[in-house]
Write a protein that holds these residues in place. Structure first.
Motif, mmCIF file in Angstrom:
data_model
loop_
_atom_site.group_PDB
_atom_site.id
_atom_site.type_symbol
_atom_site.label_atom_id
_atom_site.label_comp_id
_atom_site.label_asym_id
_atom_site.label_seq_id
_atom_site.Cartn_x
_atom_site.Cartn_y
_atom_site.Cartn_z
ATOM 1 N N GLU A 228 30.639 35.245 42.234
ATOM 2 C CA GLU A 228 29.394 35.230 41.458
ATOM 3 C C GLU A 228 28.185 35.521 42.339
ATOM 4 O O GLU A 228 27.195 36.098 41.887
ATOM 5 N N GLY A 229 28.259 35.117 43.609
ATOM 6 C CA GLY A 229 27.150 35.333 44.527
ATOM 7 C C GLY A 229 27.155 36.714 45.178
ATOM 8 O O GLY A 229 26.238 37.038 45.945
ATOM 9 N N ASN A 230 28.180 37.497 44.912
ATOM 10 C CA ASN A 230 28.279 38.833 45.516
ATOM 11 C C ASN A 230 28.636 39.856 44.441
ATOM 12 O O ASN A 230 29.715 40.462 44.463
ATOM 13 N N ILE A 231 27.714 40.023 43.485
ATOM 14 C CA ILE A 231 27.928 40.973 42.402
ATOM 15 C C ILE A 231 27.516 42.382 42.829
ATOM 16 O O ILE A 231 28.255 43.345 42.660
ATOM 17 N N GLU A 232 26.328 42.503 43.423
ATOM 18 C CA GLU A 232 25.822 43.824 43.795
ATOM 19 C C GLU A 232 26.597 44.412 44.963
ATOM 20 O O GLU A 232 26.830 45.626 45.022
ATOM 21 N N ASN A 233 27.006 43.555 45.903
ATOM 22 C CA ASN A 233 27.786 44.011 47.053
ATOM 23 C C ASN A 233 29.097 43.223 47.075
ATOM 24 O O ASN A 233 29.215 42.213 47.792
ATOM 25 N N PRO A 234 30.062 43.650 46.294
ATOM 26 C CA PRO A 234 31.319 42.899 46.179
ATOM 27 C C PRO A 234 31.993 42.694 47.526
ATOM 28 O O PRO A 234 32.061 43.597 48.358
ATOM 29 N N ILE A 235 32.480 41.491 47.717
ATOM 30 C CA ILE A 235 33.199 41.146 48.936
ATOM 31 C C ILE A 235 34.664 41.514 48.742
ATOM 32 O O ILE A 235 35.200 41.404 47.636
ATOM 33 N N SER A 236 35.317 41.979 49.792
ATOM 34 C CA SER A 236 36.729 42.344 49.659
ATOM 35 C C SER A 236 37.556 41.069 49.474
ATOM 36 O O SER A 236 37.199 39.996 49.968
ATOM 37 N N LEU A 237 38.658 41.199 48.770
ATOM 38 C CA LEU A 237 39.506 40.027 48.528
ATOM 39 C C LEU A 237 40.145 39.538 49.813
ATOM 40 O O LEU A 237 40.355 38.331 49.996
#
Length: 327
Positions: A228-237
């Motif tokens: 939820e805190g990384n919508i614009e810059n998605p974090i890799s799984l």
């Protein structure tokens, strides 16, 4: 039930249970009154039904007096069961008998807030999709495995009309009004109630994650919060799992077991739901929303959006987008 059938629903019955939610009940009745007032026609009439001759107390302590008893009311076009707190105690054998009576008479059935529990208990929801207040989702899914309980604000599945509590009945009724009085009347009703927009079946309840999975799953909660805190810059799984001190495989098992999905799909759904909010509630262009929600290309965004909502993101800006999906 097709749109033409929905347009024929005129006489609405409300079966109120003890400790019913007053806000949910009022939000179901008031749009009908307003539709009559604005159209200057008697598009709707309604009956308040109880299982006794006595007034029924809502959860806030206020009472409502029935207009008729179940055996006296002319057969309505649809019967809504209005629930609230302590619904298990409120759903007596008499309530179940009343629900089954209307079902056998061919009356369409609906529910607001926890009233869905009464329909489930009466055995008239098997094989249907339906909605109920998010606080009741986990428990009721376990109790009635033959029913598809959804997280949407409301669900219209054939001749079953169910919605969650609070203001959701307002959205359900306005969507019903659209079929009977047209889009203009529905918009006028929503404006009278100072609504920003008419929500439809694509809108979901905001269900706190802890309510969906229960306590004791801190790693899963932390993973969801990080997404939820990384919508614009998605974090890799891979990075997410590493930050949580887990293997990617273990993270995938957690999501599958407690949320019934994969981490990748959960993350994508989060981003797409955020995109829909931006499209509906801001003036951002589709391209700006694409970037704000972490998509690398408009084609990928459009394809993903269509996969979840059934139409491209550009349609959210089209005046004909407001609709109800009939399952």
């Amino acid at each position: 039930m097709v749109p033409q059938d929905i347009s024929q629903l005129s006489h609405i019955g409300f079966l109120v249970l003890p400790s019913f939610s007053m806000i949910a009940f009022t939000n179901a009745v008031e749009p009908l009154r307003m539709a009559n007032q604005l159209s200057r026609k008697r598009l709707y009439r309604w009956s308040i039904i109880t299982c006794t001759d006595e007034p029924v107390l809502a959860s806030n302590g206020l009472a409502i007096t029935p207009t008729v008893r179940p055996e006296e009311v002319p057969k309505p076009d649809i019967l809504f069961v209005c629930g609230g707190t302590h619904v298990r105690e409120a759903v007596t054998d008499q309530v179940i008998s009343v629900v089954r009576k209307y079902h056998q008479a061919g009356v369409a059935l609906g529910a607001v807030c926890t009233g869905t529990f009464a329909l489930a208990k009466a055995g008239v929801l098997n094989g249907y999709r339906c909605s109920i207040h998010w606080e009741n989702l986990s428990a009721i899914r376990e109790e009635f495995p033959g029913i598809d309980f959804s997280g949407e604000l409301f669900v219209i599945d054939r001749d079953r009309f169910t919605c969650s509590g609070g203001t959701a009945p307002l959205d359900l009724m306005i969507n019903m009004i659209r079929f009977k009085g047209g889009k203009s009347l529905a918009a006028d009703v929503s404006e009278q109630f100072i609504m920003d927009r008419i929500r439809d079946e694509k809108d979901r309840q905001h269900i706190p994650l802890v309510a969906r999975i229960g306590a004791g799953h801190e790693s899963l909660l932390e993973a969801a919060l990080a997404m939820e805190g990384n919508i614009e810059n998605p974090i890799s799984l891979d990075k997410l799992a590493e930050d949580l001190g887990l293997s990617l495989r273990h993270l995938e098992r957690l999501f599958k077991r407690y949320l019934g999905t994969t981490p990748a799909q959960y993350y994508l759904d989060l981003r797409l739901r955020r995109a829909r909010e931006l499209l509906l509630q801001t003036n951002m262009s589709v391209m700006e929303v694409t970037v704000a929600c972490g998509f690398q290309s408009s084609s990928h965004f459009s394809k993903s959006y269509r996969g979840v909502f059934g139409y491209p993101p550009s349609r959210e800006r089209h005046p004909d987008v407001q609709h109800v999906t009939i399952m």
